[in-house]
Design an enzyme around this catalytic site. Structure first.
Site, PDB file in Angstrom:
ATOM      1  N   GLU A  52      -4.567   2.359  -4.496  1.00 24.24           N
ATOM      2  CA  GLU A  52      -3.109   2.442  -4.322  1.00 24.24           C
ATOM      3  C   GLU A  52      -2.520   1.160  -3.762  1.00 24.24           C
ATOM      4  O   GLU A  52      -1.397   1.147  -3.270  1.00 24.24           O
ATOM      5  CB  GLU A  52      -2.755   3.624  -3.405  1.00 24.24           C
ATOM      6  N   ASP A 111      -1.297   9.594 -10.373  1.00 29.27           N
ATOM      7  CA  ASP A 111      -1.216   8.520 -11.368  1.00 29.27           C
ATOM      8  C   ASP A 111       0.235   8.169 -11.690  1.00 29.27           C
ATOM      9  O   ASP A 111       0.586   6.996 -11.878  1.00 29.27           O
ATOM     10  CB  ASP A 111      -1.945   8.926 -12.651  1.00 29.27           C
ATOM     11  N   ASP A 116       0.849  -1.192   0.000  1.00 34.12           N
ATOM     12  CA  ASP A 116       0.000   0.000   0.000  1.00 34.12           C
ATOM     13  C   ASP A 116       0.886   1.244   0.000  1.00 34.12           C
ATOM     14  O   ASP A 116       1.844   1.335   0.776  1.00 34.12           O
ATOM     15  CB  ASP A 116      -0.896  -0.005   1.244  1.00 34.12           C
ATOM     16  N   HIS A 149      -4.270  14.705  -9.022  1.00 37.88           N
ATOM     17  CA  HIS A 149      -4.509  13.310  -9.401  1.00 37.88           C
ATOM     18  C   HIS A 149      -3.603  12.834 -10.529  1.00 37.88           C
ATOM     19  O   HIS A 149      -3.227  11.647 -10.578  1.00 37.88           O
ATOM     20  CB  HIS A 149      -5.980  13.123  -9.789  1.00 37.88           C
ATOM     21  N   ASN A 153      -2.040  12.841  -3.331  1.00 37.31           N
ATOM     22  CA  ASN A 153      -2.987  13.270  -4.367  1.00 37.31           C
ATOM     23  C   ASN A 153      -3.496  14.685  -4.118  1.00 37.31           C
ATOM     24  O   ASN A 153      -3.574  15.514  -5.024  1.00 37.31           O
ATOM     25  CB  ASN A 153      -4.183  12.311  -4.401  1.00 37.31           C
TER      26      ASN A 153
END
Length: 304
Positions: free
Chosen positions: A220, A193, A176, A189, A184
């Site tokens: 994630e 990514d 994780d 965002h 983010n």
């Protein structure tokens, strides 16, 4: 310099007569990689080890028949999807019906016709290629371009069955990205990514063997399956992933250098008949929770 063309497909030929193997070899070796077995038992062993794209299987053999062989192939998670063409001198309708009922895709009669052998093998390999394309569309995560959860689950079923049969360790890593929501919110965002793509790339590069798999589990979270690997070997892979992510730099559009870390939970087991893959994943997830709870950016092995 002579250019050697790489052969895309592998065909496993199984026949107890050398004459037949020689003829089929002459017809197919210029086009495909070939594996050869002289018994049904050896056919099963080679199919599980190499996972050929197509199997040509004689019906009448000395140890176990072709019918018994295909039954064993179709009973295995590893080999059940490999198409089988029977090669036989038998001409009875009942024999053909039996072969098709057991899962054969075609018959090639002896004595062999070069054009028929090439045409039928080519036809079924084209189908294999088309099916793989269709499957890959549904099993690849579009953002990270590694396997998605569905693809991982398919591989896990096959490797779980193999670990039970061979009584070998199988390990899983649950990963994780630490504080990903904050990342983010801070950088946007699109930058998030890029971070996920980085993690996917690190996980993918860390698995070296063809039967290992790294996948995006969701959001994630990522997951790595390591067959034939005990907890010590898996811990080495996990630490390599963790350290590589920690040392990586992600540059934003305005030139800022950013970084992320990841927490990893690990579980390893030698599964027994009747054991559950969901518990296997659950224990890795619990180890991941402990890694996050105890400070993040670390690897925790379940039970330690």
């Amino acid at each position: 310099m002579i250019k050697v063309e790489k052969k895309e497909f592998t065909v496993l030929i199984t026949d107890d007569e050398k004459h037949n193997l020689d003829i089929l070899g002459q017809i197919l070796s210029p086009l495909y990689n070939l594996l050869v077995a002289k018994t049904g038992s050896r056919c099963i062993e080679l199919a599980e080890e190499h996972r050929p794209d197509l199997i040509l299987l004689d019906v009448l053999m000395p140890d176990i028949t072709g019918f018994e062989t295909i039954e064993a192939l179709k009973a295995s998670e590893i080999t059940r999807s490999i198409p089988v063409i029977f090669i036989t001198g038998l001409s009875g309708v009942k024999d053909e019906e039996k072969g098709f009922s057991l899962g054969a895709v075609d018959y090639i009669a002896k004595p062999f016709s070069k054009s028929i052998v090439k045409a039928r093998v080519s036809t079924h390999l084209k189908i294999v290629s088309q099916m793989r394309t269709i499957e890959s569309i549904g099993m690849i995560d579009p953002l990270t371009e590694i396997s998605n959860r569905r693809g991982f689950d398919n591989r896990l079923l096959a490797e779980w069955g193999r670990a039970i049969r061979e009584q070998t360790s199988i390990s899983v890593l649950m990963l994780d990205v630490d504080h990903f929501k904050n990342y983010n919110d801070t950088y946007g965002h699109q930058q998030g990514d890029q971070a996920l793509k980085l993690v996917a790339s690190v996980c993918h590069d860390a698995v070296m063997r063809p039967f290992d798999i790294a996948a995006r589990w969701g959001g994630e979270e990522f997951i790595v399956l390591l067959p034939c690997t005990d907890d010590k070997g898996a811990e080495m892979v996990a630490e390599k992933i963790r350290k590589t992510i920690e040392a990586s730099v992600i540059t934003t559009e305005d030139g800022q250098e950013t970084g992320i870390t990841a927490s990893i939970g690990l579980y390893s087991v030698i599964p027994q008949v009747g054991s559950d893959t969901s518990e296997f994943i659950n224990k890795a997830d619990r180890a991941l929770y402990k890694a996050k709870e105890s400070g993040r950016n670390r690897v925790v092995i379940f039970g330690e």
